[in-house]
Design a protein around this motif. Sequence first.
Motif, PDB file in Angstrom:
ATOM      1  N   LYS A  75       0.771  -1.199  -0.001  1.00 32.81           N
ATOM      2  CA  LYS A  75      -0.171   0.076   0.047  1.00 32.81           C
ATOM      3  C   LYS A  75       0.906   1.480  -0.023  1.00 32.81           C
ATOM      4  N   GLN A  76       1.931   1.189   0.864  1.00 32.91           N
ATOM      5  CA  GLN A  76       2.824   2.254   0.734  1.00 32.91           C
ATOM      6  C   GLN A  76       3.651   2.481  -0.565  1.00 32.91           C
ATOM      7  N   HIS A  77       4.036   1.354  -1.012  1.00 42.14           N
ATOM      8  CA  HIS A  77       4.494   1.576  -2.460  1.00 42.14           C
ATOM      9  C   HIS A  77       3.668   2.161  -3.405  1.00 42.14           C
ATOM     10  N   ILE A  78       2.493   1.652  -3.570  1.00 38.88           N
ATOM     11  CA  ILE A  78       1.573   1.974  -4.659  1.00 38.88           C
ATOM     12  C   ILE A  78       1.075   3.366  -4.537  1.00 38.88           C
ATOM     13  N   GLY A  79       1.025   3.837  -3.237  1.00 39.72           N
ATOM     14  CA  GLY A  79       0.489   5.284  -2.721  1.00 39.72           C
ATOM     15  C   GLY A  79       1.528   6.256  -2.939  1.00 39.72           C
ATOM     16  N   SER A  80       2.972   5.812  -3.265  1.00 39.02           N
ATOM     17  CA  SER A  80       3.971   6.812  -3.024  1.00 39.02           C
ATOM     18  C   SER A  80       4.233   7.785  -4.209  1.00 39.02           C
ATOM     19  N   GLY A  81       3.409   7.611  -5.312  1.00 29.73           N
ATOM     20  CA  GLY A  81       3.576   8.478  -6.345  1.00 29.73           C
ATOM     21  C   GLY A  81       4.803   8.461  -7.380  1.00 29.73           C
ATOM     22  N   ASN A  82       4.708   9.139  -8.310  1.00 29.04           N
ATOM     23  CA  ASN A  82       5.952   8.884  -9.242  1.00 29.04           C
ATOM     24  C   ASN A  82       6.213  10.384  -9.724  1.00 29.04           C
TER      25      ASN A  82
ATOM     26  N   GLY B 100      -9.691  11.190  -6.784  1.00 25.02           N
ATOM     27  CA  GLY B 100      -9.703  11.042  -5.378  1.00 25.02           C
ATOM     28  C   GLY B 100      -9.522   9.680  -4.598  1.00 25.02           C
ATOM     29  N   ARG B 101      -9.913   8.567  -5.485  1.00 26.51           N
ATOM     30  CA  ARG B 101      -9.689   7.368  -4.889  1.00 26.51           C
ATOM     31  C   ARG B 101      -8.320   6.808  -4.488  1.00 26.51           C
ATOM     32  N   PHE B 102      -7.897   5.749  -3.888  1.00 25.57           N
ATOM     33  CA  PHE B 102      -6.747   5.264  -3.777  1.00 25.57           C
ATOM     34  C   PHE B 102      -6.026   4.844  -5.163  1.00 25.57           C
ATOM     35  N   THR B 103      -6.815   4.385  -6.092  1.00 29.69           N
ATOM     36  CA  THR B 103      -6.332   4.158  -7.374  1.00 29.69           C
ATOM     37  C   THR B 103      -7.901   4.302  -8.271  1.00 29.69           C
TER      38      THR B 103
ATOM     39  N   GLU C 187      -7.973  -2.944 -12.460  1.00 26.73           N
ATOM     40  CA  GLU C 187      -7.132  -3.901 -11.695  1.00 26.73           C
ATOM     41  C   GLU C 187      -6.428  -3.793 -10.668  1.00 26.73           C
ATOM     42  N   LEU C 188      -5.889  -2.761 -10.207  1.00 25.64           N
ATOM     43  CA  LEU C 188      -5.397  -2.233  -9.067  1.00 25.64           C
ATOM     44  C   LEU C 188      -6.510  -1.938  -7.943  1.00 25.64           C
ATOM     45  N   GLU C 189      -7.603  -1.472  -8.425  1.00 29.83           N
ATOM     46  CA  GLU C 189      -8.774  -1.270  -7.295  1.00 29.83           C
ATOM     47  C   GLU C 189      -9.228  -2.781  -6.931  1.00 29.83           C
TER      48      GLU C 189
ATOM     49  N   LYS D 239      -8.003  -4.945   1.530  1.00 26.63           N
ATOM     50  CA  LYS D 239      -8.950  -4.263   2.520  1.00 26.63           C
ATOM     51  C   LYS D 239      -9.453  -5.277   3.104  1.00 26.63           C
ATOM     52  N   GLU D 240     -10.249  -6.520   2.349  1.00 22.22           N
ATOM     53  CA  GLU D 240     -11.249  -7.311   3.241  1.00 22.22           C
ATOM     54  C   GLU D 240     -10.245  -8.306   3.908  1.00 22.22           C
ATOM     55  N   LEU D 241      -8.948  -8.606   3.521  1.00 23.96           N
ATOM     56  CA  LEU D 241      -8.221  -9.750   4.028  1.00 23.96           C
ATOM     57  C   LEU D 241      -7.207  -9.031   5.409  1.00 23.96           C
ATOM     58  N   TYR D 242      -7.125  -7.932   5.193  1.00 26.51           N
ATOM     59  CA  TYR D 242      -6.213  -7.246   6.280  1.00 26.51           C
ATOM     60  C   TYR D 242      -6.771  -7.330   7.836  1.00 26.51           C
ATOM     61  N   PRO D 243      -8.059  -7.018   8.027  1.00 23.45           N
ATOM     62  CA  PRO D 243      -8.438  -7.075   9.400  1.00 23.45           C
ATOM     63  C   PRO D 243      -8.507  -8.550   9.888  1.00 23.45           C
TER      64      PRO D 243
END
Length: 350
Positions: free
Chosen positions: A154-161, A252-255, A259-261, A268-272
């Motif tokens: 999540k940090q890698h994908i959200g880091s921007g380019n 405004g979404r995370f992505t 396919e990335l979404e 998100k479903e698996l993490y908790p």
Amino acid sequence: MSRAQDANRSFFPFGNPFRMISPKGPKISSQLLLILHAFEATLEERLKKLIPKSKDEILSLSWMTLAMQALCESHNDIKTLITELELPVHDWDEKWIDVYLDISVKLLDICIAFSSELSRLNQGHLLLHCALHNLGSSSSEQYVRACSSLDGWKQHIGSGNPRIEKCGSILDNLLRSLDLPKVKKSAKGKVLMQAMYGVKVQTVFLCSVFAAAFSGSTKNMSDLDVADVYSWAPTFKSLQDLVNGEIRVRSGRFTILNELEVVDSSVKELYPIIQGVSDAIETESLAKIVGELGRATEKLSQGLDLLTKEVDSFFQVVLTGRDALLSSLRSGATFIDSIQAGNRDAQIVN
């Protein structure tokens, strides 16, 4: 080589469309009109194929791959058109050459930016693979490692380019290049400029869509106002309205990439569950969610690989055309001869 000056901007932001149908200037023969109409008909069909049957297809990696293929085909068609027109480079107006070279170098920069982003997204596959590997065990220690991998993803994908962020200024320059150079003496040149205008519109639009898809932002989007005198204009407007409208909805979404979404939703479903935050879940249900993440991850990886190949192909198409023109200017050879030589060299390298 001197650059054309931006002294007086045209009232029409992307060139005066009525200049194409004005009785002034060189008269276009019926044969040249047939060539131009065939070119524009092909362009329109290409645009139609990009209009998705549903909004769910927009911003998928498969749709973006088709879009990049369409760009490659259109730019190759320009090379073919030059051959049909039998318009040697020494007959080209200096302004046309300036426009061609200026646009090509900007497109190469954009391709490099897109390739870097696709590579960055692909790097996240390793983190997802590690998470899936650790989720193959019911050990709490392995779950901790899986959580760490998912956090890293999540940090890698959200880091921007930074390269994608710089696409905005490149696209602004490409927008300004849509203004058509005046053609006073050459009927063939007039046909070439009108054909190039259509391809430039297609290119600027699709590159702005890619920049928006990769950045998740609408700031690089362009709503191009194309005059109705062009036969392909209604189809282009329909495509632009549909795609740009969907990008604005998703902004405004995370992505905003399909396919990335899907991968993000599975995470998100698996993490908790693997964190122990949610209630206990049956092993069978957990395996189902892990399986969904695995399939989504594989589909994302395959889509990124296919799109990367098409972006690389477009880079080569632009580079070959640019090198051919420069070679023709130096040697006095025809543009198409230089292109064919460049293609043979590329095949040898590949």
